[in-house]
Design an enzyme around this catalytic site. Sequence first.
Site, mmCIF file in Angstrom:
data_model
loop_
_atom_site.group_PDB
_atom_site.id
_atom_site.type_symbol
_atom_site.label_atom_id
_atom_site.label_comp_id
_atom_site.label_asym_id
_atom_site.label_seq_id
_atom_site.Cartn_x
_atom_site.Cartn_y
_atom_site.Cartn_z
ATOM 1 N N ASP A 277 0.839 -1.195 0.000
ATOM 2 C CA ASP A 277 0.000 0.000 0.000
ATOM 3 C C ASP A 277 0.873 1.244 0.000
ATOM 4 O OD1 ASP A 277 0.789 0.484 2.667
ATOM 5 O OD2 ASP A 277 -0.777 -0.833 3.419
ATOM 6 N N LYS B 164 -5.004 3.338 -1.038
ATOM 7 C CA LYS B 164 -4.987 4.435 -0.085
ATOM 8 C C LYS B 164 -4.242 5.660 -0.583
ATOM 9 C CE LYS B 164 -6.289 2.685 4.318
ATOM 10 N NZ LYS B 164 -5.892 2.447 5.662
#
Length: 366
Positions: free
Chosen positions: A158, A180
Amino acid sequence: MGSIIVVKAFKLKDIENTFIIIDATGNQKVTDKLLKYKNKHAILLNVVDVPEVCDFYFMALTKNEPLQIAVSSSGASPTVAKYVRDKCQELIPENMETFLEELQSKRNNGIIEVEETLEVTRTISSKAYLVGCGLGDPELLTIRAYNIIKNVDVVLHDHLISDEIMSIVPKNVKKIFVGKEKGFHTQSQEEINRLIYKQIKKGHSVARLKSGDPFIFGRGAEELLYLTQKSIKTEVVPGISSSVSGPLMANIPITTRDYSNAFTVVTAHLKGNAINLEWVPMLKSGNHTVIVLMGLTKAKEIMEEAKALNINMSLPCAIISNASRKNQSVKIGTLANLHTLALSAKRPAIIVLGNVVNFLHELEKN
Ligand SMILES: C[S@@+](CC[C@H](N)C(=O)[O-])C[C@H]1O[C@@H](n2cnc3c(N)ncnc32)[C@H](O)[C@@H]1O
């Protein structure tokens, strides 16, 4: 039955009525005698380290009853054969024996399910890793984390996993971004769990890369629980956490005998975007360090709560962004200007609150 070892010179008489002979003498004269003898007698000969005259070779063998692996290099190199055997051995899951026993008993009853057997074999042969990747500098990875990253089939990462860490992931490894970052769809925790599971079902070894330590505000526990419930073999690999080592990267010790004899790590951000300010009263204690994760966007609320609680607003604070990475930056101030500092700080960042921040001034004096 015991064996008798006789040390003597070799004579052809010694091999009368023998069918399999291993010549490990390393003596060319003996080998020549045997080769001559072989022309007239029905024997099988193995001359150690001379594969071209051998009638048979030894396999590098491993037995995980009932599964067996035999590897041969046709006499070229027993070392290579052993290496390959050991690599194959690593692929065999611990519970293979039980699984094969189940399959055997099904087979005895005439039940053979090829597709299902393949799927279970893939699943039990795969492994998931929740890998703590530390602060972002690859040199701060554990050796275990490094080896896993270098050897898995798939990594899930991420926005908190630095480009430097991603650059050590081999090219042939499948990389799945789970979000994200602005412009990317953010995957929910359930979606991430399902993605790991999907890759495992394909028979892949999967590393979910986690920033810092997987069990410190990292949702590693949720992923471990999910995978365990799905009977997926999972290993959690610790990592250097931003909470305890982020301050160190800025030369701020979170405990020292002069400034602080305890520290607390908190998150300012709770499930469902809720704010956590329960810890703010701790700032009253002069000899305590508070390290706040996920606090940058909540700096204004932290300040307001501290004011409302009559906390000394001259309490030193530091914001450390991108700790350990090439773009690390540090902002120093006090609780009174925390919000202003936070507005210009880069993410990810931790906030350190406490008198230990003054240690930096001591260092500067020298
Ligand atoms: C979801 S938490 C994960 C924490 C992580 N498990 C750990 O042990 O460091 C993410 C927060 O960790 C902090 N963080 C992670 N890496 C950082 C870094 N290299 N520099 C500063 N803060 C970092 C930031 O507060 C960020 O918002």
